[in-house]
Every structure is written in structure tokens, then in C-alpha cells.
Write a protein that holds these residues in place. Sequence first.
Motif, PDB file in Angstrom:
ATOM      1  N   ARG A   1      13.021  13.254  86.614  1.00 49.41           N
ATOM      2  CA  ARG A   1      11.887  13.590  87.481  1.00 49.41           C
ATOM      3  C   ARG A   1      11.241  12.335  88.045  1.00 49.41           C
ATOM      4  O   ARG A   1      10.679  12.337  89.147  1.00 49.41           O
ATOM      5  CB  ARG A   1      10.854  14.408  86.704  1.00 49.41           C
ATOM      6  CG  ARG A   1      11.357  15.780  86.268  1.00 49.41           C
ATOM      7  CD  ARG A   1      10.350  16.472  85.377  1.00 49.41           C
ATOM      8  NE  ARG A   1      10.106  15.707  84.160  1.00 49.41           N
ATOM      9  CZ  ARG A   1       9.135  15.973  83.289  1.00 49.41           C
ATOM     10  NH1 ARG A   1       8.308  16.994  83.508  1.00 49.41           N
ATOM     11  NH2 ARG A   1       8.979  15.245  82.193  1.00 49.41           N
ATOM     12  N   ILE A   2      11.312  11.243  87.288  1.00 51.90           N
ATOM     13  CA  ILE A   2      10.747   9.984  87.779  1.00 51.90           C
ATOM     14  C   ILE A   2      11.661   9.386  88.846  1.00 51.90           C
ATOM     15  O   ILE A   2      11.195   8.831  89.842  1.00 51.90           O
ATOM     16  CB  ILE A   2      10.477   9.018  86.619  1.00 51.90           C
ATOM     17  CG1 ILE A   2       9.353   9.597  85.750  1.00 51.90           C
ATOM     18  CG2 ILE A   2      10.110   7.628  87.146  1.00 51.90           C
ATOM     19  CD1 ILE A   2       8.926   8.746  84.583  1.00 51.90           C
ATOM     20  N   GLU A  56       9.793   8.258  78.896  1.00 49.17           N
ATOM     21  CA  GLU A  56       9.245   8.608  80.208  1.00 49.17           C
ATOM     22  C   GLU A  56       8.871  10.088  80.268  1.00 49.17           C
ATOM     23  O   GLU A  56       9.531  10.928  79.656  1.00 49.17           O
ATOM     24  CB  GLU A  56      10.279   8.325  81.304  1.00 49.17           C
ATOM     25  CG  GLU A  56      10.628   6.861  81.442  1.00 49.17           C
ATOM     26  CD  GLU A  56      11.571   6.590  82.603  1.00 49.17           C
ATOM     27  OE1 GLU A  56      11.744   5.423  82.935  1.00 49.17           O
ATOM     28  OE2 GLU A  56      12.124   7.560  83.182  1.00 49.17           O
ATOM     29  N   THR A  57       7.856  10.366  81.051  1.00 48.71           N
ATOM     30  CA  THR A  57       7.470  11.763  81.272  1.00 48.71           C
ATOM     31  C   THR A  57       6.651  11.843  82.555  1.00 48.71           C
ATOM     32  O   THR A  57       6.310  10.819  83.153  1.00 48.71           O
ATOM     33  CB  THR A  57       6.673  12.320  80.076  1.00 48.71           C
ATOM     34  OG1 THR A  57       6.505  13.738  80.256  1.00 48.71           O
ATOM     35  CG2 THR A  57       5.308  11.664  79.955  1.00 48.71           C
ATOM     36  N   ILE A  58       6.345  13.046  82.949  1.00 47.47           N
ATOM     37  CA  ILE A  58       5.437  13.288  84.080  1.00 47.47           C
ATOM     38  C   ILE A  58       4.217  13.981  83.520  1.00 47.47           C
ATOM     39  O   ILE A  58       4.329  14.998  82.841  1.00 47.47           O
ATOM     40  CB  ILE A  58       6.092  14.173  85.164  1.00 47.47           C
ATOM     41  CG1 ILE A  58       7.303  13.473  85.799  1.00 47.47           C
ATOM     42  CG2 ILE A  58       5.075  14.572  86.222  1.00 47.47           C
ATOM     43  CD1 ILE A  58       6.985  12.412  86.820  1.00 47.47           C
ATOM     44  N   LYS A  59       3.052  13.411  83.762  1.00 44.13           N
ATOM     45  CA  LYS A  59       1.790  14.039  83.370  1.00 44.13           C
ATOM     46  C   LYS A  59       0.865  13.989  84.578  1.00 44.13           C
ATOM     47  O   LYS A  59       0.776  12.971  85.248  1.00 44.13           O
ATOM     48  CB  LYS A  59       1.145  13.295  82.197  1.00 44.13           C
ATOM     49  CG  LYS A  59       1.841  13.540  80.859  1.00 44.13           C
ATOM     50  CD  LYS A  59       1.136  12.803  79.736  1.00 44.13           C
ATOM     51  CE  LYS A  59       1.824  12.989  78.401  1.00 44.13           C
ATOM     52  NZ  LYS A  59       1.629  14.321  77.842  1.00 44.13           N
ATOM     53  N   TRP A  60       0.154  15.082  84.823  1.00 44.25           N
ATOM     54  CA  TRP A  60      -0.763  15.177  85.962  1.00 44.25           C
ATOM     55  C   TRP A  60      -0.050  14.887  87.283  1.00 44.25           C
ATOM     56  O   TRP A  60      -0.653  14.416  88.236  1.00 44.25           O
ATOM     57  CB  TRP A  60      -1.965  14.243  85.777  1.00 44.25           C
ATOM     58  CG  TRP A  60      -2.627  14.433  84.462  1.00 44.25           C
ATOM     59  CD1 TRP A  60      -3.356  15.511  84.046  1.00 44.25           C
ATOM     60  CD2 TRP A  60      -2.601  13.537  83.343  1.00 44.25           C
ATOM     61  NE1 TRP A  60      -3.776  15.336  82.748  1.00 44.25           N
ATOM     62  CE2 TRP A  60      -3.334  14.133  82.288  1.00 44.25           C
ATOM     63  CE3 TRP A  60      -2.030  12.280  83.129  1.00 44.25           C
ATOM     64  CZ2 TRP A  60      -3.509  13.521  81.058  1.00 44.25           C
ATOM     65  CZ3 TRP A  60      -2.196  11.680  81.898  1.00 44.25           C
ATOM     66  CH2 TRP A  60      -2.927  12.290  80.883  1.00 44.25           C
ATOM     67  N   GLY A  61       1.259  15.136  87.311  1.00 50.68           N
ATOM     68  CA  GLY A  61       2.012  14.931  88.540  1.00 50.68           C
ATOM     69  C   GLY A  61       2.478  13.506  88.775  1.00 50.68           C
ATOM     70  O   GLY A  61       3.080  13.217  89.808  1.00 50.68           O
ATOM     71  N   PHE A  62       2.211  12.586  87.821  1.00 53.42           N
ATOM     72  CA  PHE A  62       2.562  11.177  88.000  1.00 53.42           C
ATOM     73  C   PHE A  62       3.432  10.687  86.847  1.00 53.42           C
ATOM     74  O   PHE A  62       3.316  11.169  85.714  1.00 53.42           O
ATOM     75  CB  PHE A  62       1.301  10.313  88.067  1.00 53.42           C
ATOM     76  CG  PHE A  62       0.365  10.678  89.174  1.00 53.42           C
ATOM     77  CD1 PHE A  62       0.729  10.489  90.495  1.00 53.42           C
ATOM     78  CD2 PHE A  62      -0.878  11.230  88.901  1.00 53.42           C
ATOM     79  CE1 PHE A  62      -0.135  10.830  91.524  1.00 53.42           C
ATOM     80  CE2 PHE A  62      -1.742  11.575  89.920  1.00 53.42           C
ATOM     81  CZ  PHE A  62      -1.373  11.376  91.248  1.00 53.42           C
ATOM     82  N   GLY A 111       0.802   4.306  83.138  1.00 51.16           N
ATOM     83  CA  GLY A 111       1.152   5.283  84.152  1.00 51.16           C
ATOM     84  C   GLY A 111       1.204   4.613  85.503  1.00 51.16           C
ATOM     85  O   GLY A 111       0.646   3.523  85.696  1.00 51.16           O
ATOM     86  N   MET A 112       1.874   5.249  86.444  1.00 48.58           N
ATOM     87  CA  MET A 112       1.948   4.689  87.798  1.00 48.58           C
ATOM     88  C   MET A 112       1.941   5.834  88.798  1.00 48.58           C
ATOM     89  O   MET A 112       2.321   6.969  88.471  1.00 48.58           O
ATOM     90  CB  MET A 112       3.195   3.823  87.959  1.00 48.58           C
ATOM     91  CG  MET A 112       4.511   4.551  87.764  1.00 48.58           C
ATOM     92  SD  MET A 112       5.918   3.407  87.836  1.00 48.58           S
ATOM     93  CE  MET A 112       7.282   4.578  87.856  1.00 48.58           C
TER      94      MET A 112
END
Length: 201
Positions: free
Chosen positions: A7-8, A39-45, A57-58
Motif C-alpha cells: 500500500r505504501i 510498515e503500515t497505513i494509518k489515517w491514510g498515510f 510517519g510521512m
Amino acid sequence: MPSHDPRIDAYIERAAPFARDLLRHWRATVHAHCPDVVETIKWGFPNFVYRDKILSGMAAFKAHCSIGFWHGAAALGEGKGKDGAMGDYGRLTALKDLPPESEQKAAILRAMTLIEDGVKARPAKKSAPKPPPEAPADLIGALDRNAAARQTFDGFPPGQRRDYIDWIVEAKKPETRERRIAQAVEWLAEGKRRNWKYENC
């Protein structure tokens, strides 16, 4: 082997061309200095997690990127960083906007140590306390005609009074407001909070 979340990869590919180099650089830098990061996606980021805690986060926006640490300025070191909404490194539009590689490494290692030591992340900003709720005149009038309801209402803490007040003032039509006031007086006379129906769910 580094943990790479597809996803990243997709997030980076969707970013504006200027942002891709920044995002790829930060991703590689985090992995280089924190091999156990996930790695993960949190809050869409994209976010990087170490020992089940967010390390960094980035995010990419139309005209800039944002890079930050969960521990904020504590990770960057004394007197460094722009802790706030734009991330800890401020608005980034090119790799040259980042501090030297040695500082990036030091910040990542510091952030890891903060997590290892169980240091709480940056405290949430305290919002100003809400002023005590002001009951509308028509509700006050109705309460004045029912002593039991008035006693209950006056005995409630501000938050519980606000629940009733907000429910009444949010009514769109006068007849709805009147019905809500009558219902509020009835419930208050019985000593009930506004959301009493859901308290034992």
C-alpha cells in the motif's frame, strides 16, 4: 528482510513527482537505521511502527511533503524541528530541505530509544474548557413550571446539562423544539439524563 507494505508502494506512485524522491528516501532511511520497523497505513498515510508503537510517519500533499515522529521534537533533539501540523521537518519540497543524513539517523535512533524506554508520545494539546452551557429561555421557562425537573437539571454537571441544551437548540422546526422541551422536562422530572436509554446497553 525489510517489511514493505504494497500500500505504501502504491501511495508513493500516486504522489506528485517531486514527492516520490522524498518519500522513497525517508522510507529507505528508516529501514536502514531501524531494521525491525514494520510498515503500515494509518489515517491514510504511510507510518513506520517499531515494537508496536509508531516511530515515524510521512505524507505527500499537492505542493509539499511532511515527515514526523510520534515523539515529535523529543526525537529530533534539543531545539530542533518544527513540531506541529506540518510535520517535524516543516514543509518539504525537495531532498535538500531535510537535515543532513547524520541528523536523520540520530533522530531515528533517538525515536527508537524513546519507544524502548516506554516514553509517552507528545501530549495531546489541551483544548480550552467549554464555558458552562447556557440554557435557552424557553427551556428555563418550562423548568420553572416543574420543580422536580428543575432540581434534576440544576444538579447535573455542565456536560449533562449541555446534552439536553444541544438536543433542544439543534431542532430545526419550532414544533420539534417544543416536543423536545416537553420530553426533556418529563425525563428530568424522573431524574433521567438525556441519553438514559443507552446507559445499560
